[in-house]
Design an enzyme around this catalytic site. Structure first.
Site, PDB file in Angstrom:
ATOM      1  N   CYS A 217       0.806  -1.546   0.068  1.00  0.00           N
ATOM      2  CA  CYS A 217       0.197  -0.152  -0.084  1.00  0.00           C
ATOM      3  C   CYS A 217       0.302   1.331   0.211  1.00  0.00           C
ATOM      4  O   CYS A 217       1.819   1.161   0.684  1.00  0.00           O
ATOM      5  CB  CYS A 217      -0.720   0.148   1.199  1.00  0.00           C
TER       6      CYS A 217
ATOM      7  N   CYS B  60       0.281   4.544   6.822  1.00  0.00           N
ATOM      8  CA  CYS B  60       0.057   4.524   8.168  1.00  0.00           C
ATOM      9  C   CYS B  60       0.815   4.224   9.334  1.00  0.00           C
ATOM     10  O   CYS B  60       1.666   3.012   8.640  1.00  0.00           O
ATOM     11  CB  CYS B  60      -1.760   4.078   8.109  1.00  0.00           C
TER      12      CYS B  60
ATOM     13  N   CYS C  90       0.527  -0.358  10.428  1.00  0.00           N
ATOM     14  CA  CYS C  90      -0.302  -1.080   9.150  1.00  0.00           C
ATOM     15  C   CYS C  90       1.038  -2.404   8.921  1.00  0.00           C
ATOM     16  O   CYS C  90       1.995  -1.551   8.590  1.00  0.00           O
ATOM     17  CB  CYS C  90      -1.241  -0.510   8.272  1.00  0.00           C
TER      18      CYS C  90
ATOM     19  N   CYS D 111     -16.799  -8.881   5.004  1.00  0.00           N
ATOM     20  CA  CYS D 111     -15.946  -7.819   4.922  1.00  0.00           C
ATOM     21  C   CYS D 111     -15.065  -8.098   3.800  1.00  0.00           C
ATOM     22  O   CYS D 111     -13.976  -8.218   4.733  1.00  0.00           O
ATOM     23  CB  CYS D 111     -15.659  -7.094   6.067  1.00  0.00           C
TER      24      CYS D 111
ATOM     25  N   CYS E 255     -19.652  -5.429   3.083  1.00  0.00           N
ATOM     26  CA  CYS E 255     -19.104  -4.158   3.528  1.00  0.00           C
ATOM     27  C   CYS E 255     -17.964  -4.174   2.989  1.00  0.00           C
ATOM     28  O   CYS E 255     -16.834  -5.356   2.382  1.00  0.00           O
ATOM     29  CB  CYS E 255     -18.552  -4.269   5.098  1.00  0.00           C
TER      30      CYS E 255
ATOM     31  N   CYS F 146     -19.316   2.388   8.857  1.00  0.00           N
ATOM     32  CA  CYS F 146     -18.749   1.757   9.812  1.00  0.00           C
ATOM     33  C   CYS F 146     -17.649   2.807   9.420  1.00  0.00           C
ATOM     34  O   CYS F 146     -17.042   2.590   8.795  1.00  0.00           O
ATOM     35  CB  CYS F 146     -18.757   0.455   8.862  1.00  0.00           C
TER      36      CYS F 146
ATOM     37  N   ARG G  62     -18.045  -2.294  17.461  1.00  0.00           N
ATOM     38  CA  ARG G  62     -17.108  -3.576  17.805  1.00  0.00           C
ATOM     39  C   ARG G  62     -16.363  -3.654  18.517  1.00  0.00           C
ATOM     40  O   ARG G  62     -15.735  -2.771  18.125  1.00  0.00           O
ATOM     41  CB  ARG G  62     -17.092  -3.800  16.243  1.00  0.00           C
TER      42      ARG G  62
HETATM   43  N1  SAM Z   1      -6.521   0.395   3.257  1.00  0.00           N
HETATM   44  C1  SAM Z   1      -8.086   0.709   3.644  1.00  0.00           C
HETATM   45  C2  SAM Z   1      -8.536   1.860   4.021  1.00  0.00           C
HETATM   46  O1  SAM Z   1      -6.707   2.207   5.391  1.00  0.00           O
HETATM   47  O2  SAM Z   1      -8.971   2.561   4.624  1.00  0.00           O
HETATM   48  C3  SAM Z   1      -8.613  -0.371   4.415  1.00  0.00           C
HETATM   49  C4  SAM Z   1      -8.115  -1.837   5.296  1.00  0.00           C
HETATM   50  S1  SAM Z   1      -7.074  -1.054   6.653  1.00  0.00           S
HETATM   51  C5  SAM Z   1      -6.279  -2.493   7.123  1.00  0.00           C
HETATM   52  C6  SAM Z   1      -8.480  -1.377   7.904  1.00  0.00           C
HETATM   53  C7  SAM Z   1      -8.297  -0.184   8.682  1.00  0.00           C
HETATM   54  O3  SAM Z   1      -7.892  -1.230   9.512  1.00  0.00           O
HETATM   55  C8  SAM Z   1      -7.479   1.010   9.467  1.00  0.00           C
HETATM   56  O4  SAM Z   1      -8.201   2.184   9.523  1.00  0.00           O
HETATM   57  C9  SAM Z   1      -6.950   0.648  11.059  1.00  0.00           C
HETATM   58  O5  SAM Z   1      -7.828   1.522  11.395  1.00  0.00           O
HETATM   59  C10 SAM Z   1      -7.245  -1.052  10.663  1.00  0.00           C
HETATM   60  N2  SAM Z   1      -6.052  -1.575  11.317  1.00  0.00           N
HETATM   61  C11 SAM Z   1      -5.091  -2.021  10.639  1.00  0.00           C
HETATM   62  N3  SAM Z   1      -3.501  -2.196  11.209  1.00  0.00           N
HETATM   63  C12 SAM Z   1      -4.431  -2.131  12.445  1.00  0.00           C
HETATM   64  C13 SAM Z   1      -2.731  -2.766  13.440  1.00  0.00           C
HETATM   65  N4  SAM Z   1      -1.871  -3.547  13.484  1.00  0.00           N
HETATM   66  N5  SAM Z   1      -4.123  -2.968  14.780  1.00  0.00           N
HETATM   67  C14 SAM Z   1      -5.142  -2.561  14.931  1.00  0.00           C
HETATM   68  N6  SAM Z   1      -5.430  -2.227  13.619  1.00  0.00           N
HETATM   69  C15 SAM Z   1      -5.097  -1.718  12.756  1.00  0.00           C
HETATM   70 FE1  SF4 Z   2      -2.600   1.024   3.270  1.00  0.00          FE
HETATM   71 FE2  SF4 Z   2      -2.332  -0.016   5.563  1.00  0.00          FE
HETATM   72 FE3  SF4 Z   2      -2.839   2.423   5.528  1.00  0.00          FE
HETATM   73 FE4  SF4 Z   2      -5.038   0.936   5.022  1.00  0.00          FE
HETATM   74  S1  SF4 Z   2      -4.091   1.494   6.540  1.00  0.00           S
HETATM   75  S2  SF4 Z   2      -4.326   2.476   3.765  1.00  0.00           S
HETATM   76  S3  SF4 Z   2      -3.740  -0.957   3.982  1.00  0.00           S
HETATM   77  S4  SF4 Z   2      -1.125   1.458   5.085  1.00  0.00           S
END
Ligand code: SAM
Ligand code: SF4
Ligand code: DTB
Length: 325
Positions: free
Chosen positions: A57, A61, A64, A101, A132, A192, A264
């Site tokens: 990606c 973030c 992530c 989802c 979702c 959501c 949730r």
């Molecule tokens: N890329 C899209 C986005 O960021 O909206 C969708 C997938 S992203 C992985 C979905 C959500 O997963 C993130 O917004 C975050 O809140 C949650 N998430 C991701 N990594 C996480 C982690 N290590 N621990 C807890 N929540 C996490």
């Molecule tokens: Fe990309 Fe992870 Fe951020 Fe979603 S949460 S935008 S998958 S880096």
């Protein structure tokens, strides 16, 4: 039963702060009382996640595993086949999940992916499950296409307070997130939206995150509260663990501010005791992710969740039932 208090979108920071910081027993009692006005307290909804496009990606973030920019080691995969998604959804339904989802590690979907996304929505809906998706930021025409394909929910988390957001993500803004959420709601797709706690934020960030959700034009239908799963090699790999009592307070505040939303208990359950999860349900959480994998990280096995439900006398919500009174 007491008359339900009106649903409000004009909560103030002072009110939210006072609710969050009241004595723990008073907070839990209030949250459970609000919960009972709107939901059967012994029912919990089950959602199942599938990563339809993993890794690589472009966003940064800090929490992530799927960011190509923050040092995590996960390699990038392509969008998976529609048939595989439907086969996985069928298994999830057999395990009692009512909502499917589908998540993609994208900043936003590309035009070339839209046909496949629409086919996934059609296929999963034909199984009688709610759909979702969480695909990143959406333009208006993409929102319309997903809605017209029958998408029930769109997940898009604000993740933290506006103040702390810049410490966690630099490749998009808090306002970008709110823009997509507004587009989704205005198009008639259910929203959501939630966030993550335990990222080294202050208490006021947890409160302000929930306040931002509770003062949107309409409350999100689902509010996922994730406990950070620390991912090796990411900037948040070694962040100090959040006090579990603070986590329960966060769930309780979400329940009180957004009485009709499904709150949730999301990521991070593998590191929680049964007793902590039970306390979260008492504080008003009424939805979980089931199955041994979230998107890339571990989640409790179905058997251990069923054993916990049995011990607590909790029933899974049936398809087509939102558990509301
Ligand atoms: N890329 C899209 C986005 O960021 O909206 C969708 C997938 S992203 C992985 C979905 C959500 O997963 C993130 O917004 C975050 O809140 C949650 N998430 C991701 N990594 C996480 C982690 N290590 N621990 C807890 N929540 C996490
Ligand atoms: Fe990309 Fe992870 Fe951020 Fe979603 S949460 S935008 S998958 S880096
Ligand atoms: C949400 O709030 N939590 C889910 C879902 N929405 C998409 C994702 C949790 C991801 C946990 C880390 C992982 O599996 O990589």
């Amino acid at each position: 039963m007491l008359d339900a208090a009106p649903i409000r979108t004009d909560w103030t920071r002072e009110e939210a702060d006072a609710l969050y910081n009241q004595p723990f027993m008073d907070l839990l009692f209030q949250a459970q009382s609000v919960h009972r006005q709107h939901f059967d307290p012994n029912q919990v909804q089950k959602s199942k996640l599938l990563s339809i496009k993993t890794g690589g990606c472009p966003e940064d973030c800090a929490y992530c595993s799927q960011s190509a920019r923050n040092g995590a080691k996960l390699s990038a995969a392509k969008l998976i086949e529609v048939e595989r998604v439907i086969a996985e959804a069928r298994k999830a339904k057999a395990g009692g999940a009512t909502r499917y989802c589908m998540g993609a590690a994208w900043r936003s979907p590309k035009e070339r992916d839209m046909d496949a996304l629409e086919a996934m929505i059609h296929g999963v809906k034909e199984l009688g499950m709610e759909t979702c998706m969480t695909l990143g930021m959406l333009e208006e025409d993409q929102v319309f296409r997903l809605r017209d394909a029958g998408l029930d929910y769109y997940n898009h988390n604000i993740d933290t307070s506006e103040r702390y957001y810049k410490e966690i993500i630099t490749t998009r803004t808090f306002a970008d997130r709110i823009d997509t959420l507004n587009r989704v709601r205005e198009a008639g797709i259910k929203v959501c939206a939630g966030g993550i706690v335990g990222m080294g934020e202050q208490q006021m960030d947890r409160i302000d995150m929930l306040l931002a959700l509770a003062t949107l034009e309409a409350h999100p239908d689902s509010v996922p509260v994730n406990m950070l799963i620390p991912i090796p090699d990411t900037p948040l790999a070694d962040v100090a663990k959040l006090d579990p009592i603070e986590f329960v307070r966060t769930i309780a505040l979400a329940r009180i501010l957004m009485p009709k939303s499904h709150v949730r208990l999301s990521a991070g359950r593998t590191d929680m005791t049964d007793e902590l999860q039970a306390m979260c349900f008492f504080a008003g959480a009424n939805s979980i992710f089931v199955g041994d994998t979230l998107l890339t990280a571990d989640n409790p096995e179905e058997d251990s969740d069923q054993a916990l439900f049995d011990r607590l006398g909790i029933q899974a919500m049936a398809v087509g039932c939102d558990g509301s009174r």
